[in-house]
Design an enzyme around this catalytic site. Structure first.
Site, PDB file in Angstrom:
ATOM      1  N   HIS A 142       0.855  -1.191   0.000  1.00  0.00           N
ATOM      2  CA  HIS A 142       0.000   0.000   0.000  1.00  0.00           C
ATOM      3  C   HIS A 142       0.889   1.239   0.000  1.00  0.00           C
ATOM      4  O   HIS A 142       1.936   1.256   0.647  1.00  0.00           O
ATOM      5  CB  HIS A 142      -0.890   0.025   1.247  1.00  0.00           C
ATOM      6  CG  HIS A 142      -2.069   0.930   1.106  1.00  0.00           C
ATOM      7  ND1 HIS A 142      -2.002   2.286   1.333  1.00  0.00           N
ATOM      8  CD2 HIS A 142      -3.342   0.678   0.725  1.00  0.00           C
ATOM      9  CE1 HIS A 142      -3.192   2.821   1.116  1.00  0.00           C
ATOM     10  NE2 HIS A 142      -4.033   1.874   0.736  1.00  0.00           N
TER      11      HIS A 142
ATOM     12  N   ASP B 124      -7.907  -5.341   0.001  1.00  0.00           N
ATOM     13  CA  ASP B 124      -8.384  -6.248  -1.048  1.00  0.00           C
ATOM     14  C   ASP B 124      -7.969  -7.704  -0.839  1.00  0.00           C
ATOM     15  O   ASP B 124      -8.413  -8.579  -1.590  1.00  0.00           O
ATOM     16  CB  ASP B 124      -7.845  -5.772  -2.408  1.00  0.00           C
ATOM     17  CG  ASP B 124      -8.477  -4.453  -2.811  1.00  0.00           C
ATOM     18  OD1 ASP B 124      -7.735  -3.484  -3.081  1.00  0.00           O
ATOM     19  OD2 ASP B 124      -9.722  -4.382  -2.820  1.00  0.00           O
TER      20      ASP B 124
HETATM   21  C1  SDX Z   1      -6.327  -0.109  -2.925  1.00  0.00           C
HETATM   22  O1  SDX Z   1      -4.490   4.474  -2.106  1.00  0.00           O
HETATM   23  C2  SDX Z   1      -5.460   3.864  -1.448  1.00  0.00           C
HETATM   24  O2  SDX Z   1      -5.873   4.265  -0.379  1.00  0.00           O
HETATM   25  C3  SDX Z   1      -6.002   2.627  -2.175  1.00  0.00           C
HETATM   26  C4  SDX Z   1      -7.008   1.794  -1.366  1.00  0.00           C
HETATM   27  C5  SDX Z   1      -8.284   2.563  -1.092  1.00  0.00           C
HETATM   28  O3  SDX Z   1      -8.958   2.231  -0.091  1.00  0.00           O
HETATM   29  O4  SDX Z   1      -8.660   3.433  -1.921  1.00  0.00           O
HETATM   30  O5  SDX Z   1      -6.416   1.384  -0.155  1.00  0.00           O
HETATM   31  C6  SDX Z   1      -7.435   0.550  -2.150  1.00  0.00           C
HETATM   32  O6  SDX Z   1      -6.157   0.216  -4.063  1.00  0.00           O
HETATM   33  C7  SDX Z   1      -5.426  -1.091  -2.233  1.00  0.00           C
HETATM   34  C8  SDX Z   1      -4.257  -1.598  -3.157  1.00  0.00           C
HETATM   35  C9  SDX Z   1      -4.807  -2.738  -4.049  1.00  0.00           C
HETATM   36  N1  SDX Z   1      -3.761  -3.125  -5.034  1.00  0.00           N
HETATM   37  C10 SDX Z   1      -3.057  -4.290  -4.919  1.00  0.00           C
HETATM   38  O7  SDX Z   1      -3.173  -5.062  -3.973  1.00  0.00           O
HETATM   39  C11 SDX Z   1      -2.093  -4.562  -6.075  1.00  0.00           C
HETATM   40  C12 SDX Z   1      -0.771  -5.145  -5.544  1.00  0.00           C
HETATM   41  N2  SDX Z   1      -0.073  -4.050  -4.816  1.00  0.00           N
HETATM   42  C13 SDX Z   1       0.945  -3.333  -5.550  1.00  0.00           C
HETATM   43  O8  SDX Z   1       0.709  -3.183  -6.925  1.00  0.00           O
HETATM   44  C14 SDX Z   1       1.359  -2.049  -4.799  1.00  0.00           C
HETATM   45  O9  SDX Z   1       1.684  -2.419  -3.523  1.00  0.00           O
HETATM   46  C15 SDX Z   1       0.401  -0.880  -4.740  1.00  0.00           C
HETATM   47  C16 SDX Z   1      -0.133  -0.497  -6.074  1.00  0.00           C
HETATM   48  C17 SDX Z   1      -0.738  -1.161  -3.826  1.00  0.00           C
HETATM   49  C18 SDX Z   1       1.183   0.292  -4.150  1.00  0.00           C
HETATM   50  O10 SDX Z   1       2.112   0.663  -5.096  1.00  0.00           O
HETATM   51  P1  SDX Z   1       3.309   1.672  -4.742  1.00  0.00           P
HETATM   52  O11 SDX Z   1       3.024   2.441  -3.517  1.00  0.00           O
HETATM   53  O12 SDX Z   1       3.645   2.391  -6.000  1.00  0.00           O
HETATM   54  O13 SDX Z   1       4.458   0.697  -4.336  1.00  0.00           O
HETATM   55  P2  SDX Z   1       5.551   0.140  -5.358  1.00  0.00           P
HETATM   56  O14 SDX Z   1       4.866  -0.533  -6.500  1.00  0.00           O
HETATM   57  O15 SDX Z   1       6.517   1.247  -5.633  1.00  0.00           O
HETATM   58  O16 SDX Z   1       6.245  -0.986  -4.460  1.00  0.00           O
HETATM   59  C19 SDX Z   1       7.344  -0.682  -3.607  1.00  0.00           C
HETATM   60  C20 SDX Z   1       8.215  -1.927  -3.639  1.00  0.00           C
HETATM   61  C21 SDX Z   1       8.632  -2.316  -5.068  1.00  0.00           C
HETATM   62  O17 SDX Z   1       9.826  -3.058  -4.960  1.00  0.00           O
HETATM   63  P3  SDX Z   1      11.244  -2.321  -5.331  1.00  0.00           P
HETATM   64  O18 SDX Z   1      11.063  -1.666  -6.676  1.00  0.00           O
HETATM   65  O19 SDX Z   1      11.452  -1.314  -4.207  1.00  0.00           O
HETATM   66  O20 SDX Z   1      12.264  -3.440  -5.333  1.00  0.00           O
HETATM   67  O21 SDX Z   1       7.461  -3.042  -3.149  1.00  0.00           O
HETATM   68  C22 SDX Z   1       7.277  -3.997  -4.192  1.00  0.00           C
HETATM   69  C23 SDX Z   1       7.575  -3.283  -5.505  1.00  0.00           C
HETATM   70  O22 SDX Z   1       8.042  -4.202  -6.478  1.00  0.00           O
HETATM   71  N3  SDX Z   1       5.877  -4.410  -4.122  1.00  0.00           N
HETATM   72  C24 SDX Z   1       5.442  -5.661  -4.303  1.00  0.00           C
HETATM   73  C25 SDX Z   1       4.062  -5.607  -4.109  1.00  0.00           C
HETATM   74  N4  SDX Z   1       3.692  -4.351  -3.826  1.00  0.00           N
HETATM   75  C26 SDX Z   1       4.822  -3.611  -3.843  1.00  0.00           C
HETATM   76  N5  SDX Z   1       6.096  -6.789  -4.611  1.00  0.00           N
HETATM   77  C27 SDX Z   1       5.328  -7.917  -4.724  1.00  0.00           C
HETATM   78  N6  SDX Z   1       3.991  -7.948  -4.555  1.00  0.00           N
HETATM   79  C28 SDX Z   1       3.323  -6.799  -4.243  1.00  0.00           C
HETATM   80  N7  SDX Z   1       2.017  -6.818  -4.059  1.00  0.00           N
END
Ligand code: SDX
Length: 394
Positions: free
Chosen positions: A271, A328
């Site tokens: 998140h 989620d």
């Molecule tokens: C919602 O914003 C809100 O409030 C949203 C929400 C709401 O109520 O409105 O809370 C609802 O949208 C929840 C999120 C649902 N999405 C997912 O579950 C999809 C999987 N999650 C990721 O795509 C990600 O964690 C996000 C999209 C939720 C957040 O993305 P960020 O903040 O841009 O984080 P990032 O992608 O930059 O990740 C940081 C690091 C990265 O690694 P490095 O590049 O530092 O090596 O963490 C890793 C990412 O690769 N990472 C994950 C991961 N999520 C982040 N690695 C594996 N699996 C994951 N799920």
């Protein structure tokens, strides 16, 4: 040529918005609506009362709540001349496409009756959206399975009415299970608001051009549909089914989620704001356990999800990046236990988030200093150059 723009045109490049509606402490996993912790609202409130709190700023008195509930109850029907709208879609259309289109379409069916040239009546838009979105959602589902539409009933409360429209059939009576209605109410409360997330920011940006509330919410629905946002609850269950069917070890999938070259992500994890356990996920996990036990006894997908959580929370990659289950991760398993089709899961997220979108849209439009949103950019393209005729181009 590419200097960083530093001024703040209000909504623009600082990305920061002032709001009184929701407080999130991402470090400590705290979420409050108008100062009230979501744990207390989940336990003691219901979705219409929580919606009133978000939209009008405080818990309602008995008469305020009765009047708000009545304004919604008596507007749940869709106009009969809106029904052909659903026939324009293929049977297997994703219901989020129908929900966003239907919401936008309602801005033409429910114009300001007195004088369509008048600016939109905010109260009329507020309770027509709250009242009719569940009906649009349920009609989209009924059409996808070829069943007759079940009309809303005035004697049922919000969650029960939706479940009745989804699962009743004309041929026999359908009793809504109060435990399911309560579980759905909790989910709707937990999804109701979350400050400046992607879809709420979309609603604000579209609304800042003075587009009407229906059009702004329709845009928010489309933003929510994305798999990185509200569409994640559908992707989580698809992921869990894939792991179940691959008969693989969950640790293999945790390894894949860590591999930057592997497109597999642990959906429902991570998140932008919560760097601790999402407080909503904690409550939803308990609700999932309760509902699954009641309806199915057990669900292998729930077992797999808990295994993934256990493994990830003890893995350095996730610990270092402070990746925890989000709203989620477990919610889709509850919808699955209730018998909802998987493509309806993001629709349930949208029905929950509606009061938050409305509250944020109203707060922005009530601000006399509000200006049209205009995010700025850092230009990284070509410096000026001369046009070349096509014969000069190789
Ligand atoms: C919602 O914003 C809100 O409030 C949203 C929400 C709401 O109520 O409105 O809370 C609802 O949208 C929840 C999120 C649902 N999405 C997912 O579950 C999809 C999987 N999650 C990721 O795509 C990600 O964690 C996000 C999209 C939720 C957040 O993305 P960020 O903040 O841009 O984080 P990032 O992608 O930059 O990740 C940081 C690091 C990265 O690694 P490095 O590049 O530092 O090596 O963490 C890793 C990412 O690769 N990472 C994950 C991961 N999520 C982040 N690695 C594996 N699996 C994951 N799920």
């Amino acid at each position: 040529e590419t200097g960083l723009v530093t001024y703040d045109p209000g909504y623009g490049n600082t990305g920061s918005v002032k709001s009184e509606i929701t407080f999130i402490d991402g470090e400590n996993g705290i979420l409050r609506y108008r100062g009230y912790p979501i744990e207390q609202l989940c336990e003691r409130s219901d979705f219409i009362e929580t919606s009133y709190l978000l939209i009008y700023g405080d818990l309602p008195t008995r008469e305020q709540l009765d009047s708000f509930r009545e304004s919604i109850t008596y507007h749940t029907l869709l106009r009969e001349d809106m029904k052909p709208f659903f026939d324009a879609f293929p049977r297997d259309a994703h219901p989020m496409a129908i929900l966003s289109a239907g919401t936008s379409a309602m801005s033409t069916f429910y114009q300001n009756q007195q004088d369509p040239t008048e600016p939109w009546d905010v109260e009329v838009s507020t309770y027509r959206l709250m009242a009719k979105l569940p009906t649009v959602a349920a009609f989209a589902y009924k059409r996808s399975i070829g069943q007759p539409y079940i009309y809303p009933r005035n004697d049922l409360k919000f969650a029960a009415n939706f479940l009745h429209m989804m699962f009743a059939v004309p041929a026999e009576p359908y009793e809504v299970d109060p435990d399911l209605a309560r579980a759905l109410t909790e989910l709707l409360i937990l999804h109701a608001e979350h400050e400046q997330n992607c879809s709420t920011s979309t609603v604000r940006l579209v609304g800042s051009s003075q587009a009407n509330m229906f059009a702004s919410v329709s845009a928010g629905i489309n933003a929510l549909w994305g798999p990185l946002h509200g569409g994640a609850n559908q992707r989580v269950v698809e992921m869990l089914k894939g792991i179940r069917d691959a008969d693989g070890d969950t640790s293999d999938f945790i390894q894949r989620a860590k591999d930057p070259d592997d497109p597999f992500r642990l959906m429902g994890f991570g998140h932008r704001v919560y760097k601790n356990y999402d407080p909503r996920a904690r409550i939803i996990k308990d609700t999932a356990d309760r509902v699954i036990r009641k309806l199915a006894g057990s669900d292998p997908l729930f077992e797999i999800a808990q295994e993934l959580e256990e493994t990830a929370l003890n893995d350095d990659y996730f610990v270092e990046r402070r990746l925890y289950p989000n709203v989620d991760f477990y919610s889709g398993l509850i919808y699955r236990a209730m018998g909802l089709p998987i493509d309806m899961y993001p629709v349930l997220f949208a029905l929950g988030r509606l009061p938050g979108w409305i509250a944020q849209w109203r707060e922005m439009n009530a601000d006399p200093d509000n200006r049209i949103g205009r995010p700025r950019q850092i230009y990284t393209g070509h410096p000026e150059r001369e046009y070349r005729g096509i014969e000069e181009r190789t």
